[in-house]
Scaffold this motif. Structure first.
Motif, PDB file in Angstrom:
ATOM      1  N   VAL A   1      -8.737   2.167  -3.609  1.00 41.10           N
ATOM      2  CA  VAL A   1      -7.956   1.418  -4.242  1.00 41.10           C
ATOM      3  C   VAL A   1      -8.278   0.627  -5.306  1.00 41.10           C
ATOM      4  O   VAL A   1      -9.576   0.377  -5.391  1.00 41.10           O
ATOM      5  CB  VAL A   1      -7.187   0.494  -2.932  1.00 41.10           C
ATOM      6  N   ARG A   2      -7.349   0.100  -6.081  1.00 39.40           N
ATOM      7  CA  ARG A   2      -7.869  -0.841  -7.230  1.00 39.40           C
ATOM      8  C   ARG A   2      -7.527  -2.213  -6.562  1.00 39.40           C
ATOM      9  O   ARG A   2      -6.124  -2.539  -6.007  1.00 39.40           O
ATOM     10  CB  ARG A   2      -6.891  -0.695  -8.381  1.00 39.40           C
ATOM     11  N   VAL A   3      -8.313  -3.061  -6.664  1.00 39.63           N
ATOM     12  CA  VAL A   3      -8.280  -4.563  -6.028  1.00 39.63           C
ATOM     13  C   VAL A   3      -8.131  -5.479  -7.441  1.00 39.63           C
ATOM     14  O   VAL A   3      -9.250  -5.506  -8.096  1.00 39.63           O
ATOM     15  CB  VAL A   3      -9.339  -4.860  -4.838  1.00 39.63           C
ATOM     16  N   THR A   4      -7.201  -6.198  -7.503  1.00 41.83           N
ATOM     17  CA  THR A   4      -7.222  -7.182  -8.733  1.00 41.83           C
ATOM     18  C   THR A   4      -7.078  -8.679  -8.341  1.00 41.83           C
ATOM     19  O   THR A   4      -6.193  -8.927  -7.480  1.00 41.83           O
ATOM     20  CB  THR A   4      -5.675  -7.041  -9.440  1.00 41.83           C
ATOM     21  N   ASN A   5      -7.977  -9.367  -8.588  1.00 39.24           N
ATOM     22  CA  ASN A   5      -8.099 -10.639  -8.391  1.00 39.24           C
ATOM     23  C   ASN A   5      -6.818 -11.540  -9.148  1.00 39.24           C
ATOM     24  O   ASN A   5      -6.947 -11.398 -10.388  1.00 39.24           O
ATOM     25  CB  ASN A   5      -9.517 -11.344  -8.687  1.00 39.24           C
ATOM     26  N   LEU A   6      -5.922 -12.053  -8.384  1.00 34.78           N
ATOM     27  CA  LEU A   6      -4.903 -12.664  -8.983  1.00 34.78           C
ATOM     28  C   LEU A   6      -5.352 -14.181  -9.757  1.00 34.78           C
ATOM     29  O   LEU A   6      -4.304 -14.626 -10.480  1.00 34.78           O
ATOM     30  CB  LEU A   6      -3.560 -12.878  -7.987  1.00 34.78           C
ATOM     31  N   ARG A   7      -6.288 -14.407  -9.515  1.00 39.61           N
ATOM     32  CA  ARG A   7      -6.846 -15.791 -10.095  1.00 39.61           C
ATOM     33  C   ARG A   7      -7.266 -15.871 -11.469  1.00 39.61           C
ATOM     34  O   ARG A   7      -7.202 -16.263 -12.418  1.00 39.61           O
ATOM     35  CB  ARG A   7      -7.919 -16.516  -9.219  1.00 39.61           C
ATOM     36  N   ASN A   8      -8.211 -14.537 -11.535  1.00 41.50           N
ATOM     37  CA  ASN A   8      -8.752 -14.462 -12.860  1.00 41.50           C
ATOM     38  C   ASN A   8      -8.681 -13.043 -13.540  1.00 41.50           C
ATOM     39  O   ASN A   8      -9.334 -12.957 -14.771  1.00 41.50           O
ATOM     40  CB  ASN A   8     -10.526 -14.556 -12.763  1.00 41.50           C
ATOM     41  N   GLY A   9      -7.766 -12.191 -12.969  1.00 40.24           N
ATOM     42  CA  GLY A   9      -7.443 -10.866 -13.733  1.00 40.24           C
ATOM     43  C   GLY A   9      -8.463  -9.753 -13.669  1.00 40.24           C
ATOM     44  O   GLY A   9      -8.179  -8.853 -13.939  1.00 40.24           O
ATOM     45  N   LYS A  10      -9.640 -10.000 -12.653  1.00 37.64           N
ATOM     46  CA  LYS A  10     -10.645  -9.160 -12.951  1.00 37.64           C
ATOM     47  C   LYS A  10     -10.184  -7.952 -11.806  1.00 37.64           C
ATOM     48  O   LYS A  10      -9.495  -8.388 -10.691  1.00 37.64           O
ATOM     49  CB  LYS A  10     -12.208  -9.567 -12.413  1.00 37.64           C
ATOM     50  N   GLU A  11     -10.728  -6.654 -12.016  1.00 37.56           N
ATOM     51  CA  GLU A  11     -10.354  -5.535 -11.277  1.00 37.56           C
ATOM     52  C   GLU A  11     -11.378  -4.639 -10.784  1.00 37.56           C
ATOM     53  O   GLU A  11     -12.559  -4.611 -11.697  1.00 37.56           O
ATOM     54  CB  GLU A  11      -8.908  -5.013 -11.412  1.00 37.56           C
ATOM     55  N   ILE A  12     -11.372  -4.176  -9.679  1.00 34.97           N
ATOM     56  CA  ILE A  12     -12.548  -3.218  -9.386  1.00 34.97           C
ATOM     57  C   ILE A  12     -11.754  -2.163  -8.668  1.00 34.97           C
ATOM     58  O   ILE A  12     -10.602  -2.163  -8.043  1.00 34.97           O
ATOM     59  CB  ILE A  12     -13.669  -3.819  -8.241  1.00 34.97           C
ATOM     60  N   ILE A  13     -12.665  -1.001  -8.235  1.00 37.25           N
ATOM     61  CA  ILE A  13     -12.194   0.177  -7.307  1.00 37.25           C
ATOM     62  C   ILE A  13     -12.920   0.308  -6.357  1.00 37.25           C
ATOM     63  O   ILE A  13     -14.216   0.389  -6.538  1.00 37.25           O
ATOM     64  CB  ILE A  13     -11.883   1.342  -8.416  1.00 37.25           C
ATOM     65  N   VAL A  14     -12.306   0.387  -4.894  1.00 31.07           N
ATOM     66  CA  VAL A  14     -13.192   0.438  -3.841  1.00 31.07           C
ATOM     67  C   VAL A  14     -12.976   1.634  -3.044  1.00 31.07           C
ATOM     68  O   VAL A  14     -11.796   2.023  -3.300  1.00 31.07           O
ATOM     69  CB  VAL A  14     -13.255  -0.932  -3.070  1.00 31.07           C
ATOM     70  N   LYS A  15     -13.846   2.197  -2.237  1.00 24.18           N
ATOM     71  CA  LYS A  15     -13.265   3.181  -1.172  1.00 24.18           C
ATOM     72  C   LYS A  15     -13.277   2.483   0.165  1.00 24.18           C
ATOM     73  O   LYS A  15     -14.308   1.556   0.560  1.00 24.18           O
ATOM     74  CB  LYS A  15     -14.417   4.193  -1.178  1.00 24.18           C
ATOM     75  N   VAL A  16     -12.287   2.578   0.754  1.00 28.89           N
ATOM     76  CA  VAL A  16     -12.066   2.161   2.263  1.00 28.89           C
ATOM     77  C   VAL A  16     -12.807   3.077   3.158  1.00 28.89           C
ATOM     78  O   VAL A  16     -12.749   4.097   3.601  1.00 28.89           O
ATOM     79  CB  VAL A  16     -10.670   2.277   2.820  1.00 28.89           C
TER      80      VAL A  16
ATOM     81  N   ASP B   1       5.977   5.982  10.311  1.00 31.94           N
ATOM     82  CA  ASP B   1       5.501   4.789  10.998  1.00 31.94           C
ATOM     83  C   ASP B   1       4.514   4.093   9.844  1.00 31.94           C
ATOM     84  O   ASP B   1       3.235   3.873  10.251  1.00 31.94           O
ATOM     85  CB  ASP B   1       4.666   5.399  12.114  1.00 31.94           C
ATOM     86  N   VAL B   2       4.970   3.633   8.888  1.00 31.99           N
ATOM     87  CA  VAL B   2       4.458   2.869   7.774  1.00 31.99           C
ATOM     88  C   VAL B   2       4.037   1.310   8.343  1.00 31.99           C
ATOM     89  O   VAL B   2       4.773   0.774   8.977  1.00 31.99           O
ATOM     90  CB  VAL B   2       5.149   2.478   6.482  1.00 31.99           C
ATOM     91  N   PRO B   3       2.663   1.100   8.476  1.00 35.38           N
ATOM     92  CA  PRO B   3       2.371  -0.285   9.064  1.00 35.38           C
ATOM     93  C   PRO B   3       2.960  -1.555   8.212  1.00 35.38           C
ATOM     94  O   PRO B   3       3.219  -1.229   6.698  1.00 35.38           O
ATOM     95  CB  PRO B   3       0.827  -0.328   8.542  1.00 35.38           C
ATOM     96  N   THR B   4       3.437  -2.476   8.838  1.00 37.09           N
ATOM     97  CA  THR B   4       3.884  -3.675   8.193  1.00 37.09           C
ATOM     98  C   THR B   4       2.967  -4.153   7.068  1.00 37.09           C
ATOM     99  O   THR B   4       1.748  -4.225   7.312  1.00 37.09           O
ATOM    100  CB  THR B   4       4.086  -4.861   9.353  1.00 37.09           C
TER     101      THR B   4
ATOM    102  N   LYS C   1      -7.049  -2.902   7.422  1.00 38.24           N
ATOM    103  CA  LYS C   1      -6.578  -2.730   8.851  1.00 38.24           C
ATOM    104  C   LYS C   1      -5.793  -1.033   9.012  1.00 38.24           C
ATOM    105  O   LYS C   1      -6.115  -0.702  10.092  1.00 38.24           O
ATOM    106  CB  LYS C   1      -5.514  -3.501   9.133  1.00 38.24           C
ATOM    107  N   ASN C   2      -5.570  -0.606   7.946  1.00 38.48           N
ATOM    108  CA  ASN C   2      -4.596   0.615   8.166  1.00 38.48           C
ATOM    109  C   ASN C   2      -4.948   1.728   6.953  1.00 38.48           C
ATOM    110  O   ASN C   2      -4.526   2.762   7.556  1.00 38.48           O
ATOM    111  CB  ASN C   2      -3.131   0.290   8.182  1.00 38.48           C
ATOM    112  N   LEU C   3      -5.283   1.496   6.004  1.00 37.31           N
ATOM    113  CA  LEU C   3      -5.441   2.566   5.211  1.00 37.31           C
ATOM    114  C   LEU C   3      -6.496   3.658   5.784  1.00 37.31           C
ATOM    115  O   LEU C   3      -7.685   2.956   6.200  1.00 37.31           O
ATOM    116  CB  LEU C   3      -5.941   1.777   3.738  1.00 37.31           C
ATOM    117  N   PRO C   4      -5.969   4.694   5.389  1.00 35.93           N
ATOM    118  CA  PRO C   4      -7.121   5.776   5.683  1.00 35.93           C
ATOM    119  C   PRO C   4      -8.622   5.572   5.113  1.00 35.93           C
ATOM    120  O   PRO C   4      -8.694   5.205   3.787  1.00 35.93           O
ATOM    121  CB  PRO C   4      -6.383   7.196   5.271  1.00 35.93           C
ATOM    122  N   PHE C   5      -9.359   6.226   5.932  1.00 39.48           N
ATOM    123  CA  PHE C   5     -10.747   6.118   5.382  1.00 39.48           C
ATOM    124  C   PHE C   5     -10.784   7.156   4.267  1.00 39.48           C
ATOM    125  O   PHE C   5     -10.159   8.106   4.170  1.00 39.48           O
ATOM    126  CB  PHE C   5     -11.916   6.714   6.426  1.00 39.48           C
ATOM    127  N   GLY C   6     -11.566   6.679   3.227  1.00 38.37           N
ATOM    128  CA  GLY C   6     -11.760   7.605   1.972  1.00 38.37           C
ATOM    129  C   GLY C   6     -10.647   7.092   0.930  1.00 38.37           C
ATOM    130  O   GLY C   6     -10.894   7.487  -0.201  1.00 38.37           O
TER     131      GLY C   6
END
Length: 157
Positions: free
Chosen positions: A57-72, A124-127, A49-54
């Motif tokens: 971020v690291r996204v961690t699945n809280l169910r299985n512990g797997k993590e990936i790095i993606v670009k917004v 003006d940090v997004p909620t 919704k709000n993170l700047p393009f480019g």
């Protein structure tokens, strides 16, 4: 049972958001994303919704512990109930294709990432985004000075 990010080895000082991830794929494949790139459903990209393009971020699945790095590189609608929408390839690596949704922690890669986001948003940090800097441990000294005592004696001060 859902793990906490710290249980999975995620540095809690870098976590900027927690929520639900979903994924998108075939319908948007080879179409333009909000930043003008061509969407590759097998890529390692995401919509937020709000993170700047480019932003990476690291996204961690809280169910299985797997993590990936993606670009917004795309936008979620502001009224979306999801926190992040992953390309199908990223969702596959996160182990969430079967369920379609997953509870996730989203974190920046380095402390400098938080500083860049703080500069980007200024006041003006997004909620929902947690942006704070803890470069050094915080030491707290307990003040044991008695300010008021009962019965109050004004001559004691």
């Amino acid at each position: 049972m859902l793990a906490q990010p710290t249980d999975l080895g995620v540095d809690s000082t870098l976590v900027i958001e927690e929520g639900i991830a979903s994924y998108y794929g075939r319908f948007f494949h080879n179409r333009k994303t909000a930043n003008g790139e061509i969407f590759d459903m097998e890529g390692m990209t995401a919509a937020h919704k709000n993170l700047p393009f480019g932003t990476m971020v690291r996204v961690t699945n809280l169910r299985n512990g797997k993590e990936i790095i993606v670009k917004v590189n795309d936008r979620l609608p502001q009224n979306s109930k999801r926190t992040i929408d992953l390309a199908k390839g990223a969702a596959r690596k996160l182990g969430m294709i079967q369920m379609g949704l997953a509870p996730v922690a989203i974190s920046v890669l380095k402390p400098q990432g938080i500083a860049r986001l703080m500069d980007y948003y200024e006041d003006d940090v997004p909620t929902g985004l947690r942006l704070r800097m803890y470069l050094k441990p915080i030491a707290v000294e307990k003040d044991t000075t008695v300010i008021f005592a009962w019965p109050f004696d004004p001559l004691a001060f």
